[in-house]
Design a protein around this motif. Structure first.
Motif, PDB file in Angstrom:
ATOM      1  N   TYR A 209      -9.244  -3.100  -6.494  1.00 12.86           N
ATOM      2  CA  TYR A 209      -9.321  -4.275  -6.863  1.00 12.86           C
ATOM      3  C   TYR A 209     -10.239  -5.370  -5.723  1.00 12.86           C
ATOM      4  CZ  TYR A 209      -5.116  -3.887  -9.666  1.00 12.86           C
ATOM      5  OH  TYR A 209      -3.945  -3.216 -10.562  1.00 12.86           O
TER       6      TYR A 209
ATOM      7  N   ASP B 149      -6.441  -2.686 -17.509  1.00 17.02           N
ATOM      8  CA  ASP B 149      -5.652  -3.635 -16.715  1.00 17.02           C
ATOM      9  C   ASP B 149      -4.270  -3.132 -16.379  1.00 17.02           C
ATOM     10  OD1 ASP B 149      -4.553  -3.898 -19.411  1.00 17.02           O
ATOM     11  OD2 ASP B 149      -4.726  -6.273 -19.195  1.00 17.02           O
ATOM     12  N   MET B 150      -3.921  -1.750 -16.922  1.00 20.74           N
ATOM     13  CA  MET B 150      -2.678  -1.481 -16.538  1.00 20.74           C
ATOM     14  C   MET B 150      -2.938  -0.445 -15.369  1.00 20.74           C
ATOM     15  SD  MET B 150      -0.671  -0.888 -19.997  1.00 20.74           S
ATOM     16  CE  MET B 150      -0.124  -2.155 -21.136  1.00 20.74           C
ATOM     17  N   VAL B 151      -4.151  -0.120 -14.886  1.00 17.11           N
ATOM     18  CA  VAL B 151      -4.283   0.647 -13.614  1.00 17.11           C
ATOM     19  C   VAL B 151      -4.038  -0.139 -12.488  1.00 17.11           C
ATOM     20  CG1 VAL B 151      -5.876   2.082 -12.502  1.00 17.11           C
ATOM     21  CG2 VAL B 151      -5.961   1.571 -15.080  1.00 17.11           C
ATOM     22  N   ASN B 152      -3.038   0.282 -11.469  1.00 17.65           N
ATOM     23  CA  ASN B 152      -2.945  -0.226 -10.265  1.00 17.65           C
ATOM     24  C   ASN B 152      -3.779  -0.038  -9.240  1.00 17.65           C
ATOM     25  OD1 ASN B 152      -0.340  -1.319 -11.267  1.00 17.65           O
ATOM     26  ND2 ASN B 152       0.679   0.423 -10.785  1.00 17.65           N
ATOM     27  N   HIS B 153      -3.737  -0.817  -8.021  1.00 20.22           N
ATOM     28  CA  HIS B 153      -4.766  -0.713  -7.036  1.00 20.22           C
ATOM     29  C   HIS B 153      -4.282   0.216  -5.842  1.00 20.22           C
ATOM     30  CE1 HIS B 153      -6.911  -2.184  -3.456  1.00 20.22           C
ATOM     31  NE2 HIS B 153      -5.884  -2.059  -2.949  1.00 20.22           N
TER      32      HIS B 153
ATOM     33  N   PRO C 174       3.172  -7.965 -18.942  1.00 19.38           N
ATOM     34  CA  PRO C 174       4.406  -8.653 -18.054  1.00 19.38           C
ATOM     35  C   PRO C 174       4.829  -9.970 -18.398  1.00 19.38           C
ATOM     36  CG  PRO C 174       2.606  -8.143 -16.732  1.00 19.38           C
ATOM     37  CD  PRO C 174       2.140  -7.688 -18.067  1.00 19.38           C
TER      38      PRO C 174
ATOM     39  N   SER D  81       8.339  -3.338  -8.505  1.00 16.01           N
ATOM     40  CA  SER D  81       7.418  -4.478  -8.771  1.00 16.01           C
ATOM     41  C   SER D  81       5.989  -4.272  -9.098  1.00 16.01           C
ATOM     42  CB  SER D  81       7.237  -5.261  -7.249  1.00 16.01           C
ATOM     43  OG  SER D  81       6.578  -4.619  -6.427  1.00 16.01           O
ATOM     44  N   LYS D  82       5.915  -2.767  -8.927  1.00 15.00           N
ATOM     45  CA  LYS D  82       4.281  -2.508  -9.379  1.00 15.00           C
ATOM     46  C   LYS D  82       4.420  -2.497 -11.010  1.00 15.00           C
ATOM     47  CE  LYS D  82       2.056   1.242  -6.821  1.00 15.00           C
ATOM     48  NZ  LYS D  82       1.667   2.460  -6.724  1.00 15.00           N
ATOM     49  N   GLY D  83       5.558  -2.362 -11.757  1.00 19.74           N
ATOM     50  CA  GLY D  83       5.263  -2.301 -13.180  1.00 19.74           C
ATOM     51  C   GLY D  83       4.677  -0.989 -13.772  1.00 19.74           C
ATOM     52  N   PHE D  84       3.878  -1.238 -15.013  1.00 21.41           N
ATOM     53  CA  PHE D  84       3.002  -0.017 -15.543  1.00 21.41           C
ATOM     54  C   PHE D  84       2.044   0.491 -14.482  1.00 21.41           C
ATOM     55  CE2 PHE D  84       4.028  -1.938 -19.792  1.00 21.41           C
ATOM     56  CZ  PHE D  84       5.547  -1.976 -19.724  1.00 21.41           C
TER      57      PHE D  84
ATOM     58  N   PHE E  27       0.987  -8.883  -4.277  1.00 21.05           N
ATOM     59  CA  PHE E  27       1.435  -7.518  -3.425  1.00 21.05           C
ATOM     60  C   PHE E  27       0.337  -7.670  -2.266  1.00 21.05           C
ATOM     61  CE2 PHE E  27      -1.585  -4.209  -3.929  1.00 21.05           C
ATOM     62  CZ  PHE E  27      -2.053  -4.451  -5.238  1.00 21.05           C
TER      63      PHE E  27
ATOM     64  N   TYR F  28      -2.726 -10.859  -6.793  1.00 20.15           N
ATOM     65  CA  TYR F  28      -2.149 -10.004  -7.283  1.00 20.15           C
ATOM     66  C   TYR F  28      -0.536  -9.966  -7.049  1.00 20.15           C
ATOM     67  CZ  TYR F  28      -7.219  -8.668  -8.056  1.00 20.15           C
ATOM     68  OH  TYR F  28      -8.318  -8.774  -8.087  1.00 20.15           O
TER      69      TYR F  28
ATOM     70  N   VAL G 212       4.721 -12.111 -13.424  1.00 19.47           N
ATOM     71  CA  VAL G 212       3.689 -11.614 -12.327  1.00 19.47           C
ATOM     72  C   VAL G 212       4.011 -12.159 -10.870  1.00 19.47           C
ATOM     73  CG1 VAL G 212       1.255 -11.060 -11.844  1.00 19.47           C
ATOM     74  CG2 VAL G 212       1.950 -11.638 -14.147  1.00 19.47           C
ATOM     75  N   PRO G 213       4.046 -11.001 -10.138  1.00 21.59           N
ATOM     76  CA  PRO G 213       4.705 -11.478  -8.596  1.00 21.59           C
ATOM     77  C   PRO G 213       3.723 -12.301  -7.806  1.00 21.59           C
ATOM     78  CG  PRO G 213       4.246  -9.053  -8.582  1.00 21.59           C
ATOM     79  CD  PRO G 213       4.123  -9.629  -9.999  1.00 21.59           C
TER      80      PRO G 213
HETATM   81  C1  LIG Z   1      -4.088  -5.113 -13.237  1.00 21.33           C
HETATM   82  S1  LIG Z   1      -2.505  -5.287 -13.345  1.00 21.33           S
HETATM   83  C2  LIG Z   1      -1.975  -3.537 -13.100  1.00 21.33           C
HETATM   84  C3  LIG Z   1      -0.810  -3.053 -14.174  1.00 21.33           C
HETATM   85  C4  LIG Z   1       0.457  -3.665 -14.124  1.00 21.33           C
HETATM   86  N1  LIG Z   1       1.255  -2.954 -13.014  1.00 21.33           N
HETATM   87  C5  LIG Z   1       1.315  -4.014 -15.202  1.00 21.33           C
HETATM   88  O1  LIG Z   1       2.520  -3.626 -15.264  1.00 21.33           O
HETATM   89  O2  LIG Z   1       0.610  -4.342 -16.236  1.00 21.33           O
HETATM   90  C6  LIG Z   1      -2.240  -5.818 -11.434  1.00 21.33           C
HETATM   91  C7  LIG Z   1      -0.662  -5.905 -11.234  1.00 21.33           C
HETATM   92  O3  LIG Z   1      -0.187  -4.652 -10.878  1.00 21.33           O
HETATM   93  C8  LIG Z   1       0.816  -4.724  -9.772  1.00 21.33           C
HETATM   94  N2  LIG Z   1       0.034  -3.884  -8.841  1.00 21.33           N
HETATM   95  C9  LIG Z   1      -0.998  -3.039  -8.811  1.00 21.33           C
HETATM   96  N3  LIG Z   1      -1.285  -2.276  -7.845  1.00 21.33           N
HETATM   97  C10 LIG Z   1      -0.170  -2.445  -6.981  1.00 21.33           C
HETATM   98  C11 LIG Z   1       0.158  -1.986  -5.645  1.00 21.33           C
HETATM   99  N4  LIG Z   1      -0.722  -0.974  -5.181  1.00 21.33           N
HETATM  100  N5  LIG Z   1       1.369  -2.075  -5.393  1.00 21.33           N
HETATM  101  C12 LIG Z   1       2.407  -2.865  -6.043  1.00 21.33           C
HETATM  102  N6  LIG Z   1       1.801  -3.751  -7.150  1.00 21.33           N
HETATM  103  C13 LIG Z   1       0.535  -3.435  -7.755  1.00 21.33           C
HETATM  104  C14 LIG Z   1       0.680  -6.160  -9.243  1.00 21.33           C
HETATM  105  O4  LIG Z   1       1.673  -6.858  -9.825  1.00 21.33           O
HETATM  106  C15 LIG Z   1      -0.743  -6.642  -9.888  1.00 21.33           C
HETATM  107  O5  LIG Z   1      -0.420  -8.050  -9.937  1.00 21.33           O
END
Ligand SMILES: C[S@@+](CC[C@H](N)C(=O)[O-])C[C@H]1O[C@@H](n2cnc3c(N)ncnc32)[C@H](O)[C@@H]1O
Length: 482
Positions: free
Chosen positions: A259, A219-223, A128, A33-36, A274, A272, A131-132
């Motif tokens: 975040y 905006d592709m950087v995760n938390h 994506p 579910s994290k994606g990119f 998650f 977000y 978005v979950p």
């Molecule tokens: C700003 S985007 C980050 C990039 C995103 N992962 C993508 O594929 O484009 C925020 C989204 O990333 C995912 N995400 C970010 N940090 C995460 C984490 N620590 N655990 C799970 N999902 C996360 C969530 O789906 C969130 O809504």
């Protein structure tokens, strides 16, 4: 609406074309579910050095801000029509219209000859499709939120999104390109609007000087609550992502930002999709309503300067709560609270004024906790506040307990995604614990207040009498404590 997709392999070329630079980092599909996410391409060190590594730079003209939307409307006639008809209500609304426009332009069967392509036209194709966040959960998944602080919030959000979508349809139905691309055969659907809202909520951020905006690739950087990077904005250069000091990152490490350190689990899930299990912030927000039988109820809601919210936070066993409305809510005429409608001198308008002990407090309705602090019956007011607080906590806990059976019935069915299930269950467990701890803490405070001389005197009791049973409704609170 059919949305064209570009694979992640298209990102390096897009970045090159738009002057986005990766420095020892790259975007990768992290799966699940994290994606990119962004990872390091070699080991990086920010320990004992003033030369903090920069990881990513994004030029300022790519930042999607209110100003950028305004500028774009000057150049693109089709977008200007859209903004004139349906924009101007909020920054969020305008940015969502911009994103929708880019999706439309990029849609192979609809966008031909409509609008001006920008860097975002191709970029949205890499964003994506799901978005979950709970507004994108199916009905069965939303059942898992029954009794949590998100139950009402998600329902209210979906209702607001539905209204926004209907308004968009009404306001743009007579624009020729909107009719052709969106409405003729219902190509634009409610779920497209839900997706664009989810993009904005989960990918926008706040930059000093600019405000809320969206920054591609950043905006592709995760938390992470133990983030190893941070971003900064330098107006002439755009946005940079930098490594935090005192970090050592192996090759292939995920680069993360925060975040928001003080967001509750419910807020994280809502915005977000998650819950960060490492986060130590256990807090929740509940809405409060004036008593249905309070003759001042409507006036209080109208005069209160802000949403009537109860915020509870628990750190270890220390419970803190904040609810300015509660202290306003518990006062009545006999205590010295008054409402007056004052006519303007020209006689045209009247204004609702609030008086406490004869003084005008119209602009201070959120400070009743301190306004009553010098009152001789302050302990009694605090006791009422504790009884009300417990009532609200009890009500929420009951809803959580009562919904458990229904939740269990759907939780293990294939209709519910694993990610949604685990996050909703985490929220339920955590909120239940927080509410129970808050209830016990309120009980202790209430018992202490029942020993107060002021309260004992007021209730006409001697110190060694047993306190009465907890009260559950307004009338009982009034009888007992006022
Ligand atoms: C700003 S985007 C980050 C990039 C995103 N992962 C993508 O594929 O484009 C925020 C989204 O990333 C995912 N995400 C970010 N940090 C995460 C984490 N620590 N655990 C799970 N999902 C996360 C969530 O789906 C969130 O809504």
């Amino acid at each position: 609406m059919y949305r064209d997709h570009l694979p992640l392999t298209a990102l390096p070329a897009w970045c090159k074309l738009n002057d986005v630079n990766f420095l020892d980092s790259k975007v990768e599909d992290l799966g699940g579910s994290k994606g990119f996410g962004l990872i390091t391409e070699r080991s990086l060190n920010s320990k004992e050095t003033f030369d903090i590594p920069t990881l990513l730079t994004i030029p300022r003209d790519l930042i999607l801000s209110g100003e950028a939307v305004e500028e774009h409307a000057k150049a693109d006639g089709a977008f200007r029509q859209l903004i004139e008809a349906a924009g101007g209500k909020s920054l969020r609304g305008d940015v969502m219209l911009y994103l929708l426009m880019q999706v439309t332009i990029g849609s192979p069967d609809r966008g031909m000859n409509v609008g001006l392509s920008t860097a975002w036209t191709a970029y949205v194709k890499m964003m994506p499709g799901v978005v979950p966040v709970p507004t994108m959960w199916c009905e069965e998944e939303r059942i898992l939120l029954l009794g949590t602080s998100l139950e009402m919030a998600v329902n209210a959000k979906l209702a607001a999104l539905q209204r926004e979508f209907e308004t968009l349809r009404e306001q743009t139905a007579s624009i020729v390109w909107c009719e052709k691309c969106w409405w003729d055969d219902d190509a634009l659907e409610f779920r497209d609007w839900i997706l664009v809202d989810a993009w904005y909520r989960s990918r926008s951020l706040e930059l000093p000087d600019i405000g809320q905006c969206m920054v591609p690739v950043l905006d592709m950087v995760n938390h992470s609550s133990q983030a190893n990077a941070y971003y900064e904005h330098i107006s002439s250069n755009g946005v940079s992502l930098l490594m935090r000091p005192d970090k050592l990152l192996e090759v292939g490490s995920e680069i993360t930002i925060s975040y928001g350190d003080i967001k509750s689990e419910a807020e994280m899930l809502f915005s977000y999709g998650f819950i960060d299990q490492q986060s130590i912030n256990k807090s929740l927000a509940l809405t409060l309503e004036p008593f249905p039988d309070d003759p001042f109820g409507k006036a209080k809601a109208a005069a209160f300067g802000g949403p009537p919210v109860l915020r509870i936070s628990v750190e270890q066993d220390d419970v803190q709560w904040e609810c300015p409305f509660l202290y306003f809510m518990l006062l009545n005429e006999e205590d010295g609270l008054e409402f007056r409608m004052l006519q303007q001198t020209d006689g045209t308008r009247s204004q609702l004024k609030v008086f406490w002990q004869g003084s005008d407090v119209t602009d201070a309705t959120n400070t009743f906790e301190s306004l009553i602090s010098n009152h001789p019956l302050n302990d009694l007011f605090k006791l009422r506040a504790m009884a009300l607080l417990q009532d609200r906590l009890r009500q929420q806990l009951e809803r959580l307990y009562e919904s458990e059976e229904e939740v269990q019935l759907v939780a293990d069915t294939p209709l519910v995604g694993l990610h949604q299930r685990s996050n909703a269950m985490l929220l339920r467990k955590s909120e239940k614990l927080t509410l129970e701890k808050a209830f016990a803490a309120a009980d202790m405070q209430k018992n202490e207040l029942l020993d107060s001389k002021v309260v004992l005197h007021y209730l006409g009791r001697t110190g060694d009498e047993e306190p009465e049973e907890e009260t559950t409704n307004h009338e009982e609170v009034e009888e007992d404590f006022s």
